[in-house]
Design a protein around this motif. Structure first.
Motif, PDB file in Angstrom:
ATOM      1  N   GLU A   1      40.291  37.121  28.688  1.00 14.78           N
ATOM      2  CA  GLU A   1      41.142  38.294  28.846  1.00 14.78           C
ATOM      3  C   GLU A   1      41.615  38.451  30.292  1.00 14.78           C
ATOM      4  OE1 GLU A   1      43.570  41.251  28.338  1.00 14.78           O
ATOM      5  OE2 GLU A   1      42.653  40.105  26.701  1.00 14.78           O
ATOM      6  N   GLN A   2      40.759  38.153  31.243  1.00 19.34           N
ATOM      7  CA  GLN A   2      41.186  38.209  32.648  1.00 19.34           C
ATOM      8  C   GLN A   2      42.268  37.173  32.928  1.00 19.34           C
ATOM      9  OE1 GLN A   2      37.252  37.794  34.408  1.00 19.34           O
ATOM     10  NE2 GLN A   2      37.323  39.901  35.168  1.00 19.34           N
ATOM     11  N   TRP A   3      42.120  35.994  32.349  1.00 21.36           N
ATOM     12  CA  TRP A   3      43.156  34.974  32.521  1.00 21.36           C
ATOM     13  C   TRP A   3      44.471  35.419  31.884  1.00 21.36           C
ATOM     14  CZ3 TRP A   3      43.648  30.668  35.356  1.00 21.36           C
ATOM     15  CH2 TRP A   3      42.497  30.100  35.914  1.00 21.36           C
ATOM     16  N   ARG A   4      44.403  35.961  30.667  1.00 18.23           N
ATOM     17  CA  ARG A   4      45.630  36.399  29.984  1.00 18.23           C
ATOM     18  C   ARG A   4      46.330  37.513  30.757  1.00 18.23           C
ATOM     19  NH1 ARG A   4      42.177  36.461  25.323  1.00 18.23           N
ATOM     20  NH2 ARG A   4      42.471  34.597  24.043  1.00 18.23           N
ATOM     21  N   SER A   5      45.543  38.497  31.200  1.00 21.06           N
ATOM     22  CA  SER A   5      46.111  39.618  31.936  1.00 21.06           C
ATOM     23  C   SER A   5      46.777  39.145  33.228  1.00 21.06           C
ATOM     24  CB  SER A   5      45.008  40.632  32.247  1.00 21.06           C
ATOM     25  OG  SER A   5      45.502  41.686  33.050  1.00 21.06           O
TER      26      SER A   5
END
Length: 251
Positions: free
Chosen positions: A103-107
């Motif tokens: 999720e951190q990568w996607r955000s």
């Protein structure tokens, strides 16, 4: 030297504080009109008031697909023209490879990478000869920074996009530049130093690696970015300029 900024119109994203704010201030002080953005309404309002009557604040998130065209349209509606954009975003979550979540990568991808691509595309469609698109990137374009794995993954790719864009837009007289900050004394850098558990020691160790032996001031970055965005830099495109006190030792 007259940078030729008077009455020119620039969008500066992520400009409610930090490097974007320093650049917007330098542009405004030389006579440019600026549209600044940020995600926090109160910070945007405060920053706009400090910049004066030729500044307009817009609450916007680079990750929002509608933001790019809304900002470009707003520049034309408010000032009747657009001469350039500086695309600046907050840094992605720190961490090592094992720490960062999907999720951190996607955000971060949506905000740092794809959001920047959208803004650049929207600006490119609106700019005429003499226009400029600038990206605030990082020294990680050239060398990974320990503990900033997501940034290390995204910033070099964005630099590659910027270089491709410079080639494509050059025949139209539109320039594309990148500014690579090193250790500039912003809230973001102070937060990263604090992660070590001893912010003062981390700062001293960081400064010792810089030939000028100090962190840069935001206004030093802002003046450099304003020059690159100005007509005074009219024969510079495709460059990735470190603003790091000499930290990068390569040519």
């Amino acid at each position: 030297m007259d940078l030729g900024l008077k009455d020119r119109v620039y969008i500066v994203t992520g400009a409610s504080r930090g490097l974007g704010n320093a650049t917007a201030r330098a542009l405004a002080e030389d006579g440019a009109r600026v549209i600044i953005t940020g995600r926090d309404e109160r910070r945007v309002e405060a920053a706009t008031a400090e910049l004066g009557p030729d500044a307009v604040g817009v609450v916007a998130d680079n990750a929002d697909p509608s933001s790019a065209q809304r900002l470009v349209d707003g520049a034309h509606e408010r000032f009747g023209r657009l001469d350039g954009i500086l695309i600046s975003v907050g840094g992605p979550a720190p961490g090592f490879v094992a720490d960062n979540t999907d999720e951190q990568w996607r955000s971060a991808f949506e905000s740092v990478f794809l959001g920047a691509v959208r803004l650049a595309r929207a600006a490119a469609a609106s700019l005429g000869e003499g226009g400029v698109i600038g990206f605030v990137l990082s020294g990680s374009v050239h060398e990974p920074i320990a503990g900033l794995t997501i940034s290390n993954g995204l910033r070099p790719g964005l630099a590659g996009f910027a270089k491709s864009l410079a080639d494509e837009l050059g025949p139209r007289g539109i320039r594309v530049v990148g500014v690579l900050p090193g250790r500039i004394d912003t809230d973001r850098v102070r937060e990263l130093d604090a992660l070590s558990g001893d912010a003062e020691a981390a700062r001293a160790a960081g400064a010792a690696l810089i030939p000028l032996r100090r962190y840069g001031a935001p206004e030093e970055f802002g003046r450099t970015a304003a020059f690159l965005l100005s007509p005074a830099a009219s024969y510079l495109t495709g460059v990735m300029l470190p603003v790091d006190g000499g930290f990068r030792h390569g040519f």
